[in-house]
Design a protein around this motif. Structure first.
Motif, PDB file in Angstrom:
ATOM      1  N   VAL A   1      -6.456 -13.631   8.245  1.00  0.00           N
ATOM      2  CA  VAL A   1      -7.928 -13.468   8.423  1.00  0.00           C
ATOM      3  C   VAL A   1      -8.691 -14.500   7.524  1.00  0.00           C
ATOM      4  CG1 VAL A   1      -9.742 -11.810   8.010  1.00  0.00           C
ATOM      5  CG2 VAL A   1      -7.900 -11.185   9.350  1.00  0.00           C
ATOM      6  N   TYR A   2      -8.248 -14.447   6.108  1.00  0.00           N
ATOM      7  CA  TYR A   2      -8.952 -15.299   4.999  1.00  0.00           C
ATOM      8  C   TYR A   2      -8.553 -16.744   4.804  1.00  0.00           C
ATOM      9  CZ  TYR A   2     -10.906 -10.685   3.658  1.00  0.00           C
ATOM     10  OH  TYR A   2     -11.344  -9.597   3.694  1.00  0.00           O
ATOM     11  N   GLY A   3      -7.614 -16.910   5.854  1.00  0.00           N
ATOM     12  CA  GLY A   3      -7.068 -18.552   5.708  1.00  0.00           C
ATOM     13  C   GLY A   3      -6.390 -18.781   4.140  1.00  0.00           C
ATOM     14  N   MET A   4      -5.692 -17.892   3.730  1.00  0.00           N
ATOM     15  CA  MET A   4      -5.260 -18.005   2.274  1.00  0.00           C
ATOM     16  C   MET A   4      -3.596 -17.983   2.205  1.00  0.00           C
ATOM     17  SD  MET A   4      -7.889 -15.835   0.040  1.00  0.00           S
ATOM     18  CE  MET A   4      -7.169 -16.480  -1.406  1.00  0.00           C
TER      19      MET A   4
ATOM     20  N   LYS B   1      -1.394 -15.605  -2.681  1.00  0.00           N
ATOM     21  CA  LYS B   1      -2.319 -15.681  -3.206  1.00  0.00           C
ATOM     22  C   LYS B   1      -2.997 -14.450  -2.943  1.00  0.00           C
ATOM     23  CE  LYS B   1      -5.913 -17.452  -5.918  1.00  0.00           C
ATOM     24  NZ  LYS B   1      -5.623 -17.432  -7.193  1.00  0.00           N
ATOM     25  N   ILE B   2      -3.049 -13.977  -1.566  1.00  0.00           N
ATOM     26  CA  ILE B   2      -3.510 -12.911  -1.103  1.00  0.00           C
ATOM     27  C   ILE B   2      -2.909 -11.474  -1.972  1.00  0.00           C
ATOM     28  CG2 ILE B   2      -3.215 -11.063   0.754  1.00  0.00           C
ATOM     29  CD1 ILE B   2      -5.802 -12.927   1.129  1.00  0.00           C
ATOM     30  N   LYS B   3      -1.619 -11.538  -2.240  1.00  0.00           N
ATOM     31  CA  LYS B   3      -0.830 -10.511  -2.933  1.00  0.00           C
ATOM     32  C   LYS B   3      -1.396 -10.332  -4.252  1.00  0.00           C
ATOM     33  CE  LYS B   3       3.311 -10.611  -0.149  1.00  0.00           C
ATOM     34  NZ  LYS B   3       4.860 -10.532  -0.246  1.00  0.00           N
TER      35      LYS B   3
ATOM     36  N   LEU C   1      -5.334  -8.747  -3.591  1.00  0.00           N
ATOM     37  CA  LEU C   1      -5.303  -7.257  -3.017  1.00  0.00           C
ATOM     38  C   LEU C   1      -4.600  -6.223  -3.595  1.00  0.00           C
ATOM     39  CD1 LEU C   1      -5.729  -8.276   0.592  1.00  0.00           C
ATOM     40  CD2 LEU C   1      -7.744  -7.808  -0.963  1.00  0.00           C
ATOM     41  N   PRO C   2      -5.088  -5.261  -4.045  1.00  0.00           N
ATOM     42  CA  PRO C   2      -4.427  -4.252  -4.616  1.00  0.00           C
ATOM     43  C   PRO C   2      -3.395  -3.342  -3.884  1.00  0.00           C
ATOM     44  CG  PRO C   2      -6.627  -3.603  -4.708  1.00  0.00           C
ATOM     45  CD  PRO C   2      -6.600  -4.776  -4.272  1.00  0.00           C
ATOM     46  N   ALA C   3      -2.033  -3.536  -4.009  1.00  0.00           N
ATOM     47  CA  ALA C   3      -1.107  -3.096  -3.373  1.00  0.00           C
ATOM     48  C   ALA C   3      -1.392  -1.457  -3.030  1.00  0.00           C
ATOM     49  CB  ALA C   3       0.204  -3.320  -3.608  1.00  0.00           C
ATOM     50  N   ASP C   4      -1.840  -0.712  -4.251  1.00  0.00           N
ATOM     51  CA  ASP C   4      -1.822   0.601  -4.191  1.00  0.00           C
ATOM     52  C   ASP C   4      -2.938   0.924  -3.351  1.00  0.00           C
ATOM     53  OD1 ASP C   4      -0.056   0.784  -6.075  1.00  0.00           O
ATOM     54  OD2 ASP C   4      -1.532   1.249  -7.752  1.00  0.00           O
ATOM     55  N   GLU C   5      -3.974   0.198  -3.092  1.00  0.00           N
ATOM     56  CA  GLU C   5      -5.085   0.855  -2.304  1.00  0.00           C
ATOM     57  C   GLU C   5      -4.692   0.375  -0.806  1.00  0.00           C
ATOM     58  OE1 GLU C   5      -7.912   1.994  -2.953  1.00  0.00           O
ATOM     59  OE2 GLU C   5      -6.993   2.294  -4.905  1.00  0.00           O
TER      60      GLU C   5
ATOM     61  N   THR D   1       5.588   1.816   3.908  1.00  0.00           N
ATOM     62  CA  THR D   1       6.933   1.033   3.662  1.00  0.00           C
ATOM     63  C   THR D   1       6.520  -0.158   2.990  1.00  0.00           C
ATOM     64  OG1 THR D   1       7.053   0.221   5.706  1.00  0.00           O
ATOM     65  CG2 THR D   1       8.094   2.556   5.369  1.00  0.00           C
ATOM     66  N   GLU D   2       7.599  -0.889   2.415  1.00  0.00           N
ATOM     67  CA  GLU D   2       7.513  -2.437   2.246  1.00  0.00           C
ATOM     68  C   GLU D   2       7.292  -3.386   3.235  1.00  0.00           C
ATOM     69  OE1 GLU D   2       7.565  -3.584  -0.868  1.00  0.00           O
ATOM     70  OE2 GLU D   2       7.823  -1.801  -1.840  1.00  0.00           O
ATOM     71  N   GLU D   3       7.646  -2.869   4.503  1.00  0.00           N
ATOM     72  CA  GLU D   3       7.379  -3.486   5.718  1.00  0.00           C
ATOM     73  C   GLU D   3       5.996  -3.497   6.097  1.00  0.00           C
ATOM     74  OE1 GLU D   3      10.046  -1.380   5.209  1.00  0.00           O
ATOM     75  OE2 GLU D   3      11.774  -2.702   5.299  1.00  0.00           O
ATOM     76  N   ASP D   4       5.525  -2.216   6.161  1.00  0.00           N
ATOM     77  CA  ASP D   4       4.050  -1.919   6.334  1.00  0.00           C
ATOM     78  C   ASP D   4       2.923  -2.889   5.495  1.00  0.00           C
ATOM     79  OD1 ASP D   4       4.661  -0.065   8.188  1.00  0.00           O
ATOM     80  OD2 ASP D   4       4.618   1.603   6.591  1.00  0.00           O
ATOM     81  N   LEU D   5       3.314  -2.778   3.935  1.00  0.00           N
ATOM     82  CA  LEU D   5       2.704  -3.694   3.090  1.00  0.00           C
ATOM     83  C   LEU D   5       2.764  -5.235   3.419  1.00  0.00           C
ATOM     84  CD1 LEU D   5       3.193  -2.127  -0.581  1.00  0.00           C
ATOM     85  CD2 LEU D   5       0.937  -2.631   0.781  1.00  0.00           C
ATOM     86  N   GLU D   6       3.954  -5.542   3.643  1.00  0.00           N
ATOM     87  CA  GLU D   6       4.053  -7.036   3.864  1.00  0.00           C
ATOM     88  C   GLU D   6       3.335  -7.305   5.284  1.00  0.00           C
ATOM     89  OE1 GLU D   6       5.824 -10.813   2.719  1.00  0.00           O
ATOM     90  OE2 GLU D   6       5.489  -8.775   1.950  1.00  0.00           O
ATOM     91  N   GLU D   7       3.343  -6.495   6.183  1.00  0.00           N
ATOM     92  CA  GLU D   7       2.574  -7.078   7.347  1.00  0.00           C
ATOM     93  C   GLU D   7       1.195  -6.710   7.096  1.00  0.00           C
ATOM     94  OE1 GLU D   7       1.959  -5.029  11.874  1.00  0.00           O
ATOM     95  OE2 GLU D   7       3.343  -4.009  10.444  1.00  0.00           O
ATOM     96  N   GLN D   8       0.654  -5.991   6.296  1.00  0.00           N
ATOM     97  CA  GLN D   8      -0.863  -6.092   6.036  1.00  0.00           C
ATOM     98  C   GLN D   8      -1.422  -7.246   5.349  1.00  0.00           C
ATOM     99  OE1 GLN D   8      -1.704  -3.544   8.531  1.00  0.00           O
ATOM    100  NE2 GLN D   8      -3.371  -3.606   7.016  1.00  0.00           N
ATOM    101  N   PHE D   9      -0.440  -7.565   4.338  1.00  0.00           N
ATOM    102  CA  PHE D   9      -0.656  -8.754   3.569  1.00  0.00           C
ATOM    103  C   PHE D   9      -0.762 -10.142   4.532  1.00  0.00           C
ATOM    104  CE2 PHE D   9       0.829  -6.429  -0.571  1.00  0.00           C
ATOM    105  CZ  PHE D   9      -0.276  -6.381  -0.934  1.00  0.00           C
TER     106      PHE D   9
END
Length: 448
Positions: free
Chosen positions: A388-391, A395-397, A400-404, A374-382
């Motif tokens: 983790v990367y301190g970014m 910029k992370i979005k 990182l490819p949303a599809d993968e 879901t959109e919420e799942d994606l947002e949480e992962q981003f």
């Protein structure tokens, strides 16, 4: 771009015929001209100033065609694969069929993701073992903290003991002849660290500073130097320094020194809680592994070899990156371990095959059960990745490819689905071997 034909020519092998129309091709040819014209010289014109028609007259009408084709075919192929509903798992072999002012056409032959069947993934029976942290487990952790908090002192009034740090000279001989690489001077060694071959360090214990003595050992049959495998050797040794670790008393002051707790009991309670959390995670991982193994057992798929090879490539690259973080490189590592590229890759083969099978099976379950991100799942992962990367999140979005990421989320949901639908027997308690032995001893004494 248009997909003019697609057909299966072998197991997991598809052939696509693709055409790019005149309008798109002409625009790419124009871009090629503008890019290359400044470097082209025609007699009678200054470099880069020759008219296009003169360049085409001298070098041929198709002088810019190749550049234009190279620009357009990757995106045309990608769009065609999407239209054909296939998932490539390897690089495509490209064959240009026709090229002209009216556009071009080409053929792409590519290995695709295999068809997968999974059965019996609901209601899998798998036992979850519950591990209980014992007092012995906590005492072992306390001993580690005690050792780290110890102070090193010089020892001169006794021989070396296991656990001591020694500085010594050694030279190895086989049949009375010194061998290459068998000599060291003022070499530092912690007795019991197993840095040397079996039996070596134990024979240093018991000898004092300044004493000359021999260590008699045999090299293991699987030793990395062929000339030394299985050979008996004598090492002439002499100790120069002995240092021991003096351990602090286990009391409340110790707890204050090594932690934020005021008492030893509070420290032990915290360690017990953290150890239990760790064991609970281990139990969950074991259960998940059992479930995944059962899922794979119920999977049918003709998996192309290139998928395994690509996974090995990823694992080798990851290993090389971790070596680099330690200041090493893969070539040096393989030289040190006596590995070839082929033998090194072979060490990853079994794990790579397992990971590919797991991924394919879980992707199929996600498809069958309509498990998606879901959109919420994606947002949480981003957000997690940004932390983790301190970014910055945006910029992370971009990086990182949303599809993968969506695919990864769906796979995680699939394993959760399998776990939630599993049938597990009643969990049984499991303690450490030490505590079980202790219980048996108590029962024996009670019987007497």
């Amino acid at each position: 771009m248009s997909l003019t034909a697609s057909k299966k020519i072998d197991t997991n092998l598809m052939e696509l015929e693709i055409s790019v129309p005149a309008e798109e091709f002409k625009a790419a040819v124009d871009r090629s001209y503008r890019k290359n014209a400044p470097s082209i010289t025609i007699p009678g014109f200054r470099k880069g100033k020759a008219p296009r028609h003169m360049i085409e007259k001298m070098y041929g009408e198709g002088v810019f065609f190749e550049d234009a084709v190279n620009e357009l075919y990757p995106s045309a192929y990608e769009a065609a694969a999407k239209e054909a509903g296939i998932t490539p798992v390897d690089r495509a072999d490209i064959e240009i069929l026709e090229v002209g002012k009216d556009g071009f056409s080409f053929k792409a032959t590519v290995t695709v993701k295999p068809e997968v069947e999974v059965e019996g993934y609901k209601g899998i029976e798998a036992e979850k073992v519950e591990y209980t942290v014992t007092d012995e487990d906590v005492d072992a952790e306390i001993a580690k903290l005690q050792k780290r908090a110890g102070t090193t002192i010089s020892v001169e009034d006794r021989p070396a003991q296991m656990g001591d740090n020694v500085v010594f000279d050694f030279e190895g001989f086989i049949d009375g002849v010194a061998f290459e690489g068998g000599k060291g001077e003022e070499f530092p060694l912690t007795l019991g660290s197993n840095q040397f071959i079996p039996g070596f360090e134990e024979q240093i214990a018991g000898h004092a500073i300044g004493e000359d003595f021999d260590v008699n050992v045999s090299f293991p049959e699987n030793y990395h130097v062929d000339e030394l495998k299985g050979k008996p050797a004598v090492f002439k040794c002499k100790i120069h320094q002995i240092k021991a670790v003096e351990l602090p008393e286990l009391d409340d002051e110790f707890a204050k020194d090594v932690s934020e707790f005021e008492t030893l009991e509070a420290l032990k309670a915290d360690l017990k809680s953290k150890l239990q959390e760790k064991k609970d995670l281990e139990a969950n991982d074991e259960l998940e592994n059992k479930l995944v193994d059962a899922v794979i057992a119920g999977m049918k798929a003709d998996i192309p070899a290139c998928m395994y090879e690509r996974k090995i490539d990823e694992m080798v690259q990851d290993f090389a990156y971790r070596l680099q973080m330690q200041g090493l490189n893969l070539e040096t590592y393989m030289q040190y371990t006596g590995s070839t590229v082929e033998s090194f890759r072979e060490t990853f083969k079994e794990q790579a095959e397992h990971q590919v099978k797991v991924r394919l099976a879980l992707e199929k379950i996600a498809e069958l059960e309509n498990l998606t991100a879901t959109e919420e799942d994606l947002e949480e992962q981003f957000k997690k990745a940004a932390e983790v990367y301190g970014m910055e999140l945006e910029k992370i979005k971009e990086l990182l490819p949303a599809d993968e990421i969506s695919k990864d989320i769906a796979v995680n949901k699939a394993i959760d689905f399998v776990r939630e639908n599993a049938v597990a027997p009643k969990a049984k308690k499991k303690t450490t071997r030490k505590s079980t032995a202790k219980k048996a001893k108590v029962e024996e004494e009670a019987a007497e």
